[in-house]
Every structure is written in structure tokens, then in C-alpha cells.
Design an enzyme around this catalytic site. Sequence first.
Site, PDB file in Angstrom:
ATOM      1  N   SER A  13       0.841  -1.212   0.000  1.00  0.00           N
ATOM      2  CA  SER A  13       0.000   0.000   0.000  1.00  0.00           C
ATOM      3  C   SER A  13       0.870   1.255   0.000  1.00  0.00           C
ATOM      4  O   SER A  13       0.496   2.274  -0.581  1.00  0.00           O
ATOM      5  CB  SER A  13      -0.986  -0.007   1.167  1.00  0.00           C
ATOM      6  OG  SER A  13      -0.315   0.105   2.392  1.00  0.00           O
ATOM      7  N   LEU A  87      11.003  -6.355   4.527  1.00  0.00           N
ATOM      8  CA  LEU A  87      11.309  -6.987   5.811  1.00  0.00           C
ATOM      9  C   LEU A  87      12.728  -7.527   5.935  1.00  0.00           C
ATOM     10  O   LEU A  87      13.195  -7.792   7.040  1.00  0.00           O
ATOM     11  CB  LEU A  87      10.299  -8.113   6.096  1.00  0.00           C
ATOM     12  CG  LEU A  87       8.858  -7.625   6.284  1.00  0.00           C
ATOM     13  CD1 LEU A  87       7.926  -8.803   6.542  1.00  0.00           C
ATOM     14  CD2 LEU A  87       8.754  -6.613   7.412  1.00  0.00           C
ATOM     15  N   ASN A 104      13.667   4.439   4.693  1.00  0.00           N
ATOM     16  CA  ASN A 104      12.725   3.412   5.157  1.00  0.00           C
ATOM     17  C   ASN A 104      11.561   4.099   5.859  1.00  0.00           C
ATOM     18  O   ASN A 104      11.738   5.171   6.434  1.00  0.00           O
ATOM     19  CB  ASN A 104      13.455   2.496   6.156  1.00  0.00           C
ATOM     20  CG  ASN A 104      12.544   1.419   6.738  1.00  0.00           C
ATOM     21  OD1 ASN A 104      11.789   0.760   6.014  1.00  0.00           O
ATOM     22  ND2 ASN A 104      12.598   1.237   8.051  1.00  0.00           N
ATOM     23  N   HIS A 106       8.976   3.495   8.972  1.00  0.00           N
ATOM     24  CA  HIS A 106       8.749   2.638  10.135  1.00  0.00           C
ATOM     25  C   HIS A 106       7.469   3.109  10.834  1.00  0.00           C
ATOM     26  O   HIS A 106       7.296   4.308  11.045  1.00  0.00           O
ATOM     27  CB  HIS A 106       9.944   2.714  11.096  1.00  0.00           C
ATOM     28  CG  HIS A 106       9.775   1.815  12.276  1.00  0.00           C
ATOM     29  ND1 HIS A 106       9.967   0.453  12.210  1.00  0.00           N
ATOM     30  CD2 HIS A 106       9.362   2.074  13.545  1.00  0.00           C
ATOM     31  CE1 HIS A 106       9.704  -0.088  13.388  1.00  0.00           C
ATOM     32  NE2 HIS A 106       9.337   0.875  14.213  1.00  0.00           N
ATOM     33  N   ASP A 147      16.858   0.653  12.105  1.00  0.00           N
ATOM     34  CA  ASP A 147      15.989   1.783  12.489  1.00  0.00           C
ATOM     35  C   ASP A 147      16.752   2.897  13.193  1.00  0.00           C
ATOM     36  O   ASP A 147      16.224   3.566  14.098  1.00  0.00           O
ATOM     37  CB  ASP A 147      14.819   1.307  13.401  1.00  0.00           C
ATOM     38  CG  ASP A 147      13.889   0.357  12.683  1.00  0.00           C
ATOM     39  OD1 ASP A 147      13.805   0.418  11.449  1.00  0.00           O
ATOM     40  OD2 ASP A 147      13.241  -0.454  13.371  1.00  0.00           O
ATOM     41  N   GLU A 176       1.279   7.075   6.918  1.00  0.00           N
ATOM     42  CA  GLU A 176       2.442   6.592   6.145  1.00  0.00           C
ATOM     43  C   GLU A 176       2.282   6.935   4.673  1.00  0.00           C
ATOM     44  O   GLU A 176       3.236   7.314   4.004  1.00  0.00           O
ATOM     45  CB  GLU A 176       2.599   5.077   6.295  1.00  0.00           C
ATOM     46  CG  GLU A 176       3.014   4.613   7.671  1.00  0.00           C
ATOM     47  CD  GLU A 176       3.161   3.109   7.740  1.00  0.00           C
ATOM     48  OE1 GLU A 176       3.738   2.500   6.821  1.00  0.00           O
ATOM     49  OE2 GLU A 176       2.688   2.514   8.733  1.00  0.00           O
TER      50      GLU A 176
HETATM   51  C1  GRF Z   1       3.882  -0.554   6.869  1.00  0.00           C
HETATM   52  O1  GRF Z   1       3.266  -0.377   8.108  1.00  0.00           O
HETATM   53  C2  GRF Z   1       5.317  -0.167   6.975  1.00  0.00           C
HETATM   54  O2  GRF Z   1       5.550   0.919   7.800  1.00  0.00           O
HETATM   55  C3  GRF Z   1       5.908  -1.382   7.574  1.00  0.00           C
HETATM   56  O3  GRF Z   1       5.236  -2.445   6.929  1.00  0.00           O
HETATM   57  C4  GRF Z   1       3.957  -2.021   6.504  1.00  0.00           C
HETATM   58  C5  GRF Z   1       3.871  -2.270   5.027  1.00  0.00           C
HETATM   59  O4  GRF Z   1       2.636  -2.045   4.475  1.00  0.00           O
HETATM   60  N1  GRF Z   1       7.331  -1.360   7.540  1.00  0.00           N
HETATM   61  P1  GRF Z   1       2.430  -2.069   2.906  1.00  0.00           P
HETATM   62  O5  GRF Z   1       3.063  -3.332   2.343  1.00  0.00           O
HETATM   63  O6  GRF Z   1       3.071  -0.841   2.324  1.00  0.00           O
HETATM   64  O7  GRF Z   1       0.950  -2.067   2.695  1.00  0.00           O
END
Ligand code: GRF
Length: 202
Positions: A13, A87, A104, A106, A147, A176
Amino acid sequence: MLKIAVLISGGGSNLQSIIDNVNSGKINGNIEMVISDSENAYGIERAKQFHIKTYVINKNKYGKNICDEILKITKGNVDLIVLAGFLSILKGDILKEFKNRIINIHPSLIPSFCGKGMYGIKVHEAVIESGVKVSGCTVHFVNEKIDHGAILLQEVVPVYFEDTKESLQKRVLEKEHILLPKAISLISEGRVKIVHGHGKID
Ligand code: GRF
């Protein structure tokens, strides 16, 4: 025009929010490629819908060498690497080659609720358990310590007494989707520096 690689592991997303901001002209850049460390990441489908080049570098297959594979694909081809729900941990040469050129997102207010093992829903679970009244998200540069790189942007969200980890995750994710494109846009305008280890926006 900034050449961007977006690295993902899941739903994508955040990738979608970058695609939308590139397409609307709010980011002066182009997504050259999307790289996933998992073949099941829905984000790969999102990229394909927009005819963006995709690579799957399966972490189960490549193990420790995943970073070298990513470096092979990105070196010389992109200016900025964006970790958008990626990840795997980046280590080694890629951090040297792309020093101050990897960011990144977070889902907490760093330096709280971050570091090894603190990702995805676990972050929001820990936030709820702690009883804090605010959380949020952070865009930061990536270095050798998880981080721990220079913070570029942060956004705060309230944590309500009634919140579950899922409801909090949803509220943070909405922020985000604004914060990460904003960071990329600032970088694409050449407005971001790192001064004494801190992000500075001109
Ligand atoms: C997000 O909350 C991001 O901050 C974290 O993983 C999630 C990923 O969501 N590191 P998406 O795959 O972008 O929907």
C-alpha cells in the site's frame, strides 16, 4: 528526475502511494523498478498494473546474498532506494554504495518501538501494551544499525483507550501514505541533507 527503486515484502500500500504521487506529478521522479523478497507480495501485482519492472529475489533462496543481488540490480540504475514494508535487513556493500540514498518507513515514532524484531503488527501491539497516548510513523535513512539512521520526517497519531493493534495500524498506515511520498518528493527537489547525523530540510 529522480530514479527510484522501491523494495517491498507485502501488500504494497505504501508502494501504491508512491506510484500515485509519481503519476500525479507530486514526485519529480520515476519508479525504475520494484523489488520484492517474496514471490507472494501483492505489491508485485500493483507494480505490474502500472508496467513497472519487477524483480523477485526470494529471501529463502538467496539467504544472506540477497543484498548482493539487490545491489547488482540497483547499482548505476537508480538514485534512491525506498524500503516500503521491506522486511529483509540490508547489510554490507549496498549500504556503502547507497550511503544516504536509502530511506525506510517505520510505523512508530523512532526511537520508540523500533529495532530488531519490531515490525508490522508487532509494533502496534507493543504500543498498545505500553499505554502511550501517541504513536505515528517515521521516515529515516538506512545505515548499519536497524531503524537508527538520520530521521527525515515524522508524523504523530493519537492512541485511543479503545484502540486495538489493528485499529491503530490502520490510523498509522493512513499517515504513512502521506509521509513517505512527501519524503521522496523533498529528496527529488534536492531539499534534504544530513547534517551532524540529523536530517535537515531546506
Ligand atoms: C507498513 O506499516 C510499513 O511501515 C511497515 O510495513 C507495513 C507495510 O505495508 N514497515 P504495505 O506493504 O506498504 O501495505
